[in-house]
Scaffold this motif. Structure first.
Motif: not given
Lengths: 191, 178
Positions: A151, A37, A41, A80, A15, A78
């Motif tokens: 998650e 992603h 999401c 994310r 990323d 991160r």
């Protein structure tokens, strides 16, 4: 897909490297980040809000805001987690709007079936019993449960994302699990 | 990972399944991104973002002028400023007294809740402050202390949406009377 042809979806590309490419003037690299992603999401937003249109709007808003703010992103965290921090806020906003819409519709005498969640999201993805059970959880418990057990974030990551203390998050997850066990267990649902 | 109760395994198998999403939604997102100006790298000088330098200079000036009020009322302060037009901004000072903190960041609607965007500078007596140029409007914000503890502004209105557990405050930046 054009992005795949350029090799940007390779798992070797991190990323952080994609962010560098975007900031270096390659906006297509952001499409690779979206590809990577988007669905997680959307899954979180869908499960939390319970309405596909609102979930899609929250996710779109998240990526647009992340794109605008990408110059400030630092690779210390991160990507994310950073995206989820934005997403959680957008979902909260959407959830409040949905709640207001529900109250207005209810006040107008419209018939609403089932739970507070007015429309099944992504038809066929979750069975109605599970969707209803999720909807019956308090928002903070639903949010914590999804971050932890769907998650699969650590409690420390969840605390940074939600602003709640680790102890409070553990309690919310515990209560959510107890409620779901009472509501849905022990029979399997929709598998 | 901490495991869920066995009887809920089928439930979580469903929840972890990826939704299909819709092609129309992806197309809308791609259009929205295409219409968004590309991001600009924020360069840091001596480890600080440029905004903090500007904010620090403005903050030094404002702190001098507002020191008495600041100590009594640690809150977001929108000092009087002449603003014309919808896009004009006005400097808003955010202050938090946290003598035990090692770092404090300001996070809110205006910076996408990004802890790295608006760090506060520590002053004497554990008074942390930062000045941001904000457009007129209503903002929700919070202080992030030591990267993990969220604190509402003790002297500002609390945000109504605290049902999600994060203490946050509301700031209304009004257009100055001209």
């Amino acid at each position: 897909m054009a992005v795949a042809q350029r090799g940007l979806r390779s798992v070797e590309v991190t990323d952080g490297e994609l962010v560098e490419r975007v900031l270096g003037g390659d906006p297509d690299a952001f499409n690779a980040l979206v590809d990577r992603h988007y669905l997680p999401c959307l899954r979180f937003a869908d499960r939390l809000i319970g309405n596909s249109a609102d979930a899609e709007e929250a996710v779109q808003d998240t990526f647009v805001r992340a794109y605008r703010a990408l110059g400030r992103y630092r690779d210390r965290q991160r990507l994310r987690s950073w995206l989820f921090r934005i997403l959680v806020n957008r979902c909260r906003t959407q959830a409040r709007r949905a709640e207001r819409r529900f109250r207005l519709d209810h006040a107008a005498g419209e018939r609403m079936s089932g739970s507070v969640m007015p429309a099944p999201a992504f038809e066929g993805e979750l069975n109605p019993a599970l969707r209803s059970a999720l909807a019956s959880l308090p928002a903070v418990q639903r949010e914590a449960l999804l971050l932890k057990h769907v998650e699969e974030l650590s409690y420390e990551e969840m605390a940074a994302i939600t602003g709640a203390r680790v102890s409070a998050l553990k309690m919310r997850v515990k209560r959510a699990l107890e409620t779901l066990s009472r509501t849905l267990g022990p029979e399997p649902h929709g598998t | 990972m901490e495991r869920e109760p066995n009887e809920l395994t089928p439930v979580f198998r469903q929840l972890r399944g990826m939704p299909g999403g819709s092609a129309a939604a992806r197309a809308r997102l791609e259009r929205a991104l295409a219409g968004t100006p590309p991001p600009v790298r924020t360069r840091r000088v001596l480890g600080l973002p440029p905004l903090s330098w500007a904010a620090g200079l403005i903050g030094l000036f404002l702190l001098g002028a507002l020191v008495e009020r600041r100590v009594v009322q640690p809150s977001a302060v929108a000092p009087p400023a002449t603003v014309s037009g919808e896009t004009a901004t006005r400097p808003v000072q955010f202050v938090l007294v946290a003598s035990d903190a090692q770092s404090v960041s300001l996070v809110g609607d205006f910076n996408d809740w990004d802890p790295s965007a608006s760090p506060l500078e520590r002053g004497e007596g554990g008074v942390w402050s930062v000045v941001l140029p904000l457009r007129t409007g209503q903002f929700t914000y919070s202080f992030l202390v030591d990267g993990r503890e969220w604190r509402a502004d003790p002297a500002a209105l609390r945000a109504a949406g605290e049902d999600f557990g994060r203490p946050s405050s509301v700031l209304l930046v009004a257009r100055a009377e001209t």
